[in-house]
Design a protein around this motif. Structure first.
Motif, PDB file in Angstrom:
ATOM      1  N   GLU A  97     111.572  65.513  33.158  1.00 60.42           N
ATOM      2  CA  GLU A  97     111.558  64.150  32.602  1.00 60.42           C
ATOM      3  C   GLU A  97     110.144  63.758  32.167  1.00 60.42           C
ATOM      4  O   GLU A  97     109.973  62.995  31.235  1.00 60.42           O
ATOM      5  CB  GLU A  97     112.056  63.152  33.651  1.00 60.42           C
ATOM      6  CG  GLU A  97     113.519  63.295  33.992  1.00 60.42           C
ATOM      7  CD  GLU A  97     114.414  62.595  32.991  1.00 60.42           C
ATOM      8  OE1 GLU A  97     113.983  61.592  32.386  1.00 60.42           O
ATOM      9  OE2 GLU A  97     115.547  63.065  32.812  1.00 60.42           O
ATOM     10  N   ARG A  98     109.142  64.285  32.856  1.00 60.57           N
ATOM     11  CA  ARG A  98     107.741  63.959  32.557  1.00 60.57           C
ATOM     12  C   ARG A  98     107.120  64.932  31.556  1.00 60.57           C
ATOM     13  O   ARG A  98     105.925  64.895  31.311  1.00 60.57           O
ATOM     14  CB  ARG A  98     106.931  63.943  33.849  1.00 60.57           C
ATOM     15  CG  ARG A  98     107.382  62.808  34.770  1.00 60.57           C
ATOM     16  CD  ARG A  98     106.575  62.736  36.039  1.00 60.57           C
ATOM     17  NE  ARG A  98     105.154  62.600  35.741  1.00 60.57           N
ATOM     18  CZ  ARG A  98     104.191  62.925  36.577  1.00 60.57           C
ATOM     19  NH1 ARG A  98     104.484  63.399  37.773  1.00 60.57           N
ATOM     20  NH2 ARG A  98     102.933  62.768  36.250  1.00 60.57           N
ATOM     21  N   GLN A 144     106.962  68.245  31.861  1.00 58.90           N
ATOM     22  CA  GLN A 144     106.316  69.372  32.535  1.00 58.90           C
ATOM     23  C   GLN A 144     107.210  70.604  32.547  1.00 58.90           C
ATOM     24  O   GLN A 144     108.431  70.486  32.534  1.00 58.90           O
ATOM     25  CB  GLN A 144     105.977  68.987  33.978  1.00 58.90           C
ATOM     26  CG  GLN A 144     105.007  67.834  34.066  1.00 58.90           C
ATOM     27  CD  GLN A 144     104.888  67.295  35.478  1.00 58.90           C
ATOM     28  OE1 GLN A 144     105.885  67.160  36.185  1.00 58.90           O
ATOM     29  NE2 GLN A 144     103.672  66.972  35.881  1.00 58.90           N
TER      30      GLN A 144
END
Length: 93
Positions: free
Chosen positions: A25-26, A28
């Motif tokens: 979600e970030r 990464q």
């Protein structure tokens, strides 16, 4: 081998396929352990993210890019030694 870790597949020139990763979600990702081992990537290393609309993304360490650029500069110097100098051209408008 840890759960979810697959064996690397190697092709010509030692090029490796290390499997797939999922973007979080970030934004990464996790670089597979075998890829980190094979390429000497250690915690704290800085990676450059290069992109090409046709070919996608590539990751490269800063020192590897610097070695590549030095090699390119050396090659360019050798090539220029074999090319006759061009007379000065007027500036294009």
């Amino acid at each position: 081998m840890a759960a979810g870790e697959s064996e690397a597949q190697y092709g010509p020139g030692g090029r490796g396929f290390y499997g797939s990763v999922t973007v979080s979600e970030r934004g990464q990702i996790v670089i597979p352990a075998q890829a980190r081992r094979d390429l000497g990537i250690a915690p704290g290393d800085k990676l450059l993210v290069l992109g090409d609309p046709e070919q996608g993304l590539a990751l490269m360490t800063v020192d590897r890019l610097m070695r590549t650029l030095r090699g390119s500069t050396d090659l360019l110097s050798q090539i220029q030694g074999h090319v006759p100098a061009e007379p000065d051209r007027p500036a294009e408008e």
